[in-house]
Every structure is written in C-alpha cells, then in structure tokens.
Design a protein around this motif. Structure first.
Motif, PDB file in Angstrom:
ATOM      1  N   PHE A 135      15.738  10.094   2.972  1.00  0.00           N
ATOM      2  CA  PHE A 135      14.483  10.711   2.555  1.00  0.00           C
ATOM      3  C   PHE A 135      14.496  11.097   1.088  1.00  0.00           C
ATOM      4  N   LYS A 136      13.381  10.850   0.430  1.00  0.00           N
ATOM      5  CA  LYS A 136      13.247  11.280  -0.960  1.00  0.00           C
ATOM      6  C   LYS A 136      11.785  11.587  -1.269  1.00  0.00           C
ATOM      7  N   TRP A 137      11.536  12.754  -1.851  1.00  0.00           N
ATOM      8  CA  TRP A 137      10.204  13.036  -2.385  1.00  0.00           C
ATOM      9  C   TRP A 137      10.033  12.261  -3.691  1.00  0.00           C
ATOM     10  N   SER A 138       8.825  11.858  -3.992  1.00  0.00           N
ATOM     11  CA  SER A 138       8.572  11.276  -5.314  1.00  0.00           C
ATOM     12  C   SER A 138       7.827  12.318  -6.146  1.00  0.00           C
ATOM     13  N   ASP A 139       7.549  11.960  -7.401  1.00  0.00           N
ATOM     14  CA  ASP A 139       6.812  12.866  -8.288  1.00  0.00           C
ATOM     15  C   ASP A 139       5.435  13.213  -7.740  1.00  0.00           C
ATOM     16  N   HIS A 140       4.827  12.256  -7.027  1.00  0.00           N
ATOM     17  CA  HIS A 140       3.492  12.515  -6.475  1.00  0.00           C
ATOM     18  C   HIS A 140       3.490  13.789  -5.638  1.00  0.00           C
ATOM     19  N   GLU A 141       4.484  13.888  -4.756  1.00  0.00           N
ATOM     20  CA  GLU A 141       4.515  15.023  -3.833  1.00  0.00           C
ATOM     21  C   GLU A 141       4.833  16.323  -4.574  1.00  0.00           C
ATOM     22  N   LEU A 142       5.769  16.236  -5.501  1.00  0.00           N
ATOM     23  CA  LEU A 142       6.157  17.460  -6.203  1.00  0.00           C
ATOM     24  C   LEU A 142       4.991  18.000  -7.029  1.00  0.00           C
ATOM     25  N   LYS A 143       4.235  17.083  -7.633  1.00  0.00           N
ATOM     26  CA  LYS A 143       3.081  17.535  -8.428  1.00  0.00           C
ATOM     27  C   LYS A 143       1.997  18.117  -7.534  1.00  0.00           C
ATOM     28  N   MET A 144       1.824  17.527  -6.375  1.00  0.00           N
ATOM     29  CA  MET A 144       0.811  18.078  -5.469  1.00  0.00           C
ATOM     30  C   MET A 144       1.215  19.478  -4.997  1.00  0.00           C
ATOM     31  N   ALA A 145       2.494  19.653  -4.677  1.00  0.00           N
ATOM     32  CA  ALA A 145       2.961  20.972  -4.245  1.00  0.00           C
ATOM     33  C   ALA A 145       2.757  22.001  -5.358  1.00  0.00           C
ATOM     34  N   LYS A 146       2.976  21.577  -6.588  1.00  0.00           N
ATOM     35  CA  LYS A 146       2.778  22.471  -7.724  1.00  0.00           C
ATOM     36  C   LYS A 146       1.301  22.867  -7.818  1.00  0.00           C
ATOM     37  N   ASP A 147       0.428  21.888  -7.630  1.00  0.00           N
ATOM     38  CA  ASP A 147      -0.998  22.191  -7.678  1.00  0.00           C
ATOM     39  C   ASP A 147      -1.388  23.183  -6.574  1.00  0.00           C
ATOM     40  N   MET A 148      -0.810  22.989  -5.382  1.00  0.00           N
ATOM     41  CA  MET A 148      -1.103  23.926  -4.283  1.00  0.00           C
ATOM     42  C   MET A 148      -0.696  25.341  -4.673  1.00  0.00           C
ATOM     43  N   GLN A 149       0.457  25.458  -5.269  1.00  0.00           N
ATOM     44  CA  GLN A 149       0.936  26.786  -5.648  1.00  0.00           C
ATOM     45  C   GLN A 149       0.050  27.409  -6.702  1.00  0.00           C
ATOM     46  N   GLU A 150      -0.340  26.615  -7.694  1.00  0.00           N
ATOM     47  CA  GLU A 150      -1.172  27.177  -8.760  1.00  0.00           C
ATOM     48  C   GLU A 150      -2.528  27.586  -8.215  1.00  0.00           C
ATOM     49  N   HIS A 151      -3.059  26.746  -7.343  1.00  0.00           N
ATOM     50  CA  HIS A 151      -4.358  27.079  -6.769  1.00  0.00           C
ATOM     51  C   HIS A 151      -4.274  28.362  -5.948  1.00  0.00           C
ATOM     52  N   SER A 152      -3.222  28.433  -5.141  1.00  0.00           N
ATOM     53  CA  SER A 152      -3.056  29.593  -4.280  1.00  0.00           C
ATOM     54  C   SER A 152      -2.868  30.868  -5.108  1.00  0.00           C
ATOM     55  N   ALA A 153      -2.129  30.761  -6.207  1.00  0.00           N
ATOM     56  CA  ALA A 153      -1.921  31.926  -7.064  1.00  0.00           C
ATOM     57  C   ALA A 153      -3.233  32.376  -7.707  1.00  0.00           C
ATOM     58  N   ARG A 154      -4.029  31.397  -8.159  1.00  0.00           N
ATOM     59  CA  ARG A 154      -5.321  31.736  -8.764  1.00  0.00           C
ATOM     60  C   ARG A 154      -6.226  32.427  -7.745  1.00  0.00           C
ATOM     61  N   SER A 155      -6.226  31.899  -6.515  1.00  0.00           N
ATOM     62  CA  SER A 155      -7.098  32.484  -5.488  1.00  0.00           C
ATOM     63  C   SER A 155      -6.725  33.927  -5.207  1.00  0.00           C
ATOM     64  N   ARG A 156      -5.429  34.171  -5.115  1.00  0.00           N
ATOM     65  CA  ARG A 156      -5.018  35.535  -4.795  1.00  0.00           C
ATOM     66  C   ARG A 156      -5.345  36.478  -5.942  1.00  0.00           C
ATOM     67  N   LYS A 157      -5.258  35.953  -7.148  1.00  0.00           N
ATOM     68  CA  LYS A 157      -5.597  36.772  -8.308  1.00  0.00           C
ATOM     69  C   LYS A 157      -7.078  37.157  -8.228  1.00  0.00           C
ATOM     70  N   ARG A 158      -7.896  36.172  -7.917  1.00  0.00           N
ATOM     71  CA  ARG A 158      -9.327  36.428  -7.809  1.00  0.00           C
ATOM     72  C   ARG A 158      -9.625  37.445  -6.714  1.00  0.00           C
ATOM     73  N   LEU A 159      -8.876  37.366  -5.634  1.00  0.00           N
ATOM     74  CA  LEU A 159      -9.114  38.256  -4.505  1.00  0.00           C
ATOM     75  C   LEU A 159      -8.444  39.617  -4.705  1.00  0.00           C
ATOM     76  N   ALA A 160      -7.755  39.755  -5.815  1.00  0.00           N
ATOM     77  CA  ALA A 160      -7.052  40.994  -6.117  1.00  0.00           C
ATOM     78  C   ALA A 160      -6.064  41.367  -5.032  1.00  0.00           C
ATOM     79  N   VAL A 161      -5.326  40.383  -4.565  1.00  0.00           N
ATOM     80  CA  VAL A 161      -4.322  40.697  -3.565  1.00  0.00           C
ATOM     81  C   VAL A 161      -2.946  40.625  -4.196  1.00  0.00           C
TER      82      VAL A 161
END
Lengths: 198, 304
Positions: A125-151
């Motif tokens: 098994f090996k992740w490629s860059d595609h997956e790692l970049k998508m995971a990064k985007d998920m994290q950034e999105h999730s962080a932005r959302s929580r910031k907006r929600l003041a949590v």
C-alpha cells in the motif's frame, strides 16, 4: 484501496446553554456535507464529503473516563463539569476518493499459511500526493469552519499513516455520536489505525 | 443479496460462513447501560478500559476484529495496512455506519475528466434502476436535493436534525457550504415487517429490531423462507477446485470448505458439467460461495 480521511473535533461552548435533553436520533448523523470540491480547481483530483456527529446521546462504558483524567476536581464540582461539557463535542470527518495506483495491491504471500494451510493475503500500500493533498484540504477546511463557529479545536488529524481495508467498524462507533472523549479513547482502543499527524 | 435473489428466483443456494450464526436477541446489547454491567463494564480494576481487553465486544456489534487467531495476513515491508474482518453471518454489514450514498454520473467518467484511474464500463443510468430497487427494499432515508454529485434516490423521510446539527446547518448556510439531511440505511417508517427506528442511536451495537440494514437480518431471512437456502456456518472456504486443478474424473467445479470446529473438509459439488454455474461472492464480508444445484458429495478428514 482505501478512502482518504481526516477527522477533526471541536468543543461547542454555545451548547452548554442548551438545557439537557434527549438527543433522539438514529445511530449517526442526521445532516452532512454532500460530495463537493469535485467540480472546481483544486490541487487534488476528485472530491469528498464531510460526516458530522456528536451531541448528547446514550453514554457508553468509560464515557467520562478521559474527561475525569483531563479535568481537575472531584465530587460535585467534577460532576458539574461533566454535565456541562456533555454533548458539547462535535466531530467532522472528511471522506474522499483515493486514486488507484500500481503500488497498492494484494497478492498471495509465498511463505505464510493460516491454521488450515490456506495461503494468506499480503498487502502492499502507498498513498500518492493526490490523497495527501486532499487530506490537507480537509484539515484546512475543517479548521476554518471551527474558527467561524467559534469553537475550540480539540484535535485534528488525517488518517494518512496506516490505511485500512475498511473503516466500517470504526466509523460506526464514531458516528454513533458518543461523547467525544469516549470516541477519542475508543479510537485508541479499537483501532490504532491512524496515529494522527497534526 | 445474491442468496436472496437467486433463491427467490428458484435456485438452490449454499451459503458458507466462516463464523458462527447470529442471534440478535442474544448477541446484540444495544440497550445495555454501563451501570447494568459488572464494574460498569470496565472490568476488575478498570482493565477493560484499555486496548484489546474486551470492551469492544460489549459495545459493538459482535465478531469483527483487526486480528483473528489462526488467520493471519501479511503486509509488505514498505507498506502499512490493517484489515478489519468479520466472522459472523452477515459479516461487516452488521457493523457498518449505514451511510448509503449513490455514485454520481460523474464518478463513472472520472478518467475522461482528469485522466486518472479508469472510466467504468457502465454508466450511472445503467445502474440507477438497481439503486432504486435496493433502496426500496433495504430502506434509506434522505431528501430530494437535485445535487449532481449526490443523486437522489428512493427515500423515506429523514429524521429531524438534532439541536447541535441545527447549529452546524445554520453556520454552513451562512457561508454557502451545502449541508443536507444525510442518507442512511435506517428505517424511519416501517417496511416489510421491520419496524421504524426507535432512535436509541446505538446502531453500531446492532439492532435487535432490524430497523437498520444488515444482510443478516434483512436479506438472509427471506432467502431462508424459500426453503432453498442451505446456510453452513463455521465453514471456511479453502479452495475453489476446477476441472484443471483437481480430479482425474472430468468434473464440474467444486469448492472445498473447512469446517472450523472439526478441522475437516468437505467438498461441495455442482451436479452439472461445464459450463458450471459457479458464483463467487466476495463483495460482502465473509467468504461466500454459492453453487447452483449442488450437493455435498463427500466428507473427509484432513490433518492440518
């Protein structure tokens, strides 16, 4: 093949003011963010959806175990803390598409057999860059959302370390909406699957 | 699903399950509270709170594991991978999160869009009628939203959002993130004798009333009702034998399961000669092989 995933968790102080009540519902989320980002310019291909869950529901074994470890106090004040924080945790889990790659496959192990002499599977098994970049985007999105929600962010991490053939069991325990503390503990306990990278 | 469709279509089917049978009344504990368990479920000295010490069995639907004694798998030196397997009738359909989403038209044509992977040889339109059929039978809740990436289906009405979810939805609406009722294989209205969900929220521990979907409770019972299903539990499929690989006698294909308890093997043979109606089902958990018109030819012991 695995699905790309990243989980984040937040503490919602606004929930503290909501009177305790039964969070009646199915075992899992009632709302979610449907498959998105597939139709715009990203640095990763395809898209993902976001599962959300948490709140007050039936407590499981060890529910307050970690809370009691992390919060100070004892007796009445500790109980009050537990009551106040109960149900204020929400989790966000991005789940996206992995692109098949030639480094991820299984074959028959030439040396190992099981107790009946049946040859066993060997996984590569090996992740490629595609997956790692998508995971990064998920994290950034999730962080932005929580910031907006003041949590308050509790933890954030991608499951980019140890892929699994199936998340079914893990997901169902997470999505049964138990208290976040218990979920954190359960993740450690049940799976160890993703030593989360921060 | 195949066992149901084939038996209802008039064929005889044998279903092999490596694990034990499932008895929801005994095996599922979704309504047990921590205080109803000795030591509140934590074991003597709290030992069950720690990894691998048994808490899982009490608070998850039964018999799934990351490691199974005697049945290892291996991982290549440069890889990390973990494999969750289930050994019980219905396999991992007993455990899953019940999120039941359709692929979208765009998912079948990904390579045409970004050059990666492969396009499917079928289209969404080919498969949509079967989605309809399955959703109508197993019961999925949701709403019609006309979102191209999340096609609508045959839905039961969704449950109301919880108050925490109302907060999330409002926040999403404000910034233009789509947030819609989820789509899950849990009944909100009675269907085919299965009652609607009573909202205990414990799907991950199983559902004695079969309000959520699992093949063990929703697909296998109707197959059994036809009288044409032979369910053999405790039987690990050892190999699929074909004309080339086994017998001198020109033979139809057979499969050789191992009875787990006695460590003996027996072969299941199809009566018919080639072309053999052998189907191998591996999409659902557990290893299942079904032969049309088959009989148990002989049993023999092996030293393993």
């Amino acid at each position: 093949m695995d699905s790309v995933g990243s989980d984040g968790e937040g503490y919602f102080p606004q929930m503290e003011k909501i009177p305790p009540h039964n969070h009646d519902g199915v075992g899992g989320m009632h709302v979610y963010v449907p498959w998105w980002k597939y139709d715009r310019q990203n640095d990763f291909p395809r898209g993902y959806h976001i599962e959300m869950g948490g709140g007050r529901d039936m407590p499981g074994v060890g529910m307050f175990h970690d809370l009691c470890d992390e919060e100070e106090g004892y007796g009445v004040s500790l109980k009050q803390t537990c009551r106040k924080m109960y149900g204020c945790f929400m989790g966000f889990s991005g789940r996206g598409e992995m692109i098949a790659n030639p480094d991820s496959y299984c074959d028959i192990d030439p040396d190992v057999v099981d107790q009946w002499g049946i040859p066993v599977l060997r996984f590569h098994f090996k992740w490629s860059d595609h997956e790692l970049k998508m995971a990064k985007d998920m994290q950034e999105h999730s962080a932005r959302s929580r910031k907006r929600l003041a949590v308050r962010t509790l933890r954030e991490g991608a499951r980019a370390t140890i892929p699994t053939e199936s998340r079914t069991a893990v997901s169902s325990s997470m999505k049964s909406g138990r208290h976040a503390w218990e979920r954190i503990r359960r993740r450690r306990c049940l799976t160890d699957i993703a030593r989360r990278t921060t | 699903m195949a066992a149901k469709v084939l038996t209802e279509g008039g064929l005889n089917v044998v279903l092999l399950e490596a694990g034990p049978p499932l008895n929801p009344d005994v095996d599922y504990k979704e309504h047990v509270w921590p205080y109803e368990l000795p030591h509140r479920g934590a074991g003597v000295g709290g030992h069950a709170l720690w990894p691998g010490n048994g808490l899982e069995s009490e608070f998850l639907a039964p018999t799934g594991a990351w490691t199974i004694e005697g049945e290892p798998y291996t991982v290549a030196a440069d890889s990390k991978f973990r494999w969750f397997r289930s050994r019980i009738v219905g396999g991992r359909t007993n455990h899953w999160g019940r999120i039941a989403l359709r692929f979208a038209p765009v998912d079948f044509r990904s390579k045409s869009r970004d050059g990666l992977g492969e396009d499917w040889p079928i289209s969404y339109e080919d498969i949509a009628p079967y989605y309809d059929k399955v959703e109508g039978y197993i019961g999925v809740f949701g709403t019609k939203e006309n979102i191209p990436s999340a096609p609508d289906g045959i839905f039961q009405p969704p449950p109301k959002p919880r108050c925490s979810e109302v907060i999330l939805k409002r926040a999403c609406d404000k910034v233009g993130i789509p947030c819609i009722p989820s789509r899950m294989a849990i009944l909100t209205e009675a269907l085919n004798g299965r009652p609607a969900c009573h909202y205990c929220g414990q799907c991950g521990r199983g559902c004695r009333r079969a309000s959520n979907f699992s093949s063990s409770q929703v697909l296998i019972p109707p197959a059994q009702k036809t009288g044409r299903l032979t369910l053999i539990t405790g039987a690990m499929a050892r190999e699929v034998c074909s004309e080339k690989t086994v017998r001198p006698r020109a033979s139809p294909t057979s499969i050789r399961p191992v009875a787990r308890r006695s460590a003996s093997t027996r072969e299941l043979w199809s009566w018919r000669r080639a072309p053999v109606s052998l189907r191998v089902f591996s999409s659902t958990p557990g290893r299942r092989f079904s032969l049309t018109a088959l009989r148990i030819r002989r049993a023999r012991s092996v030293a393993t």
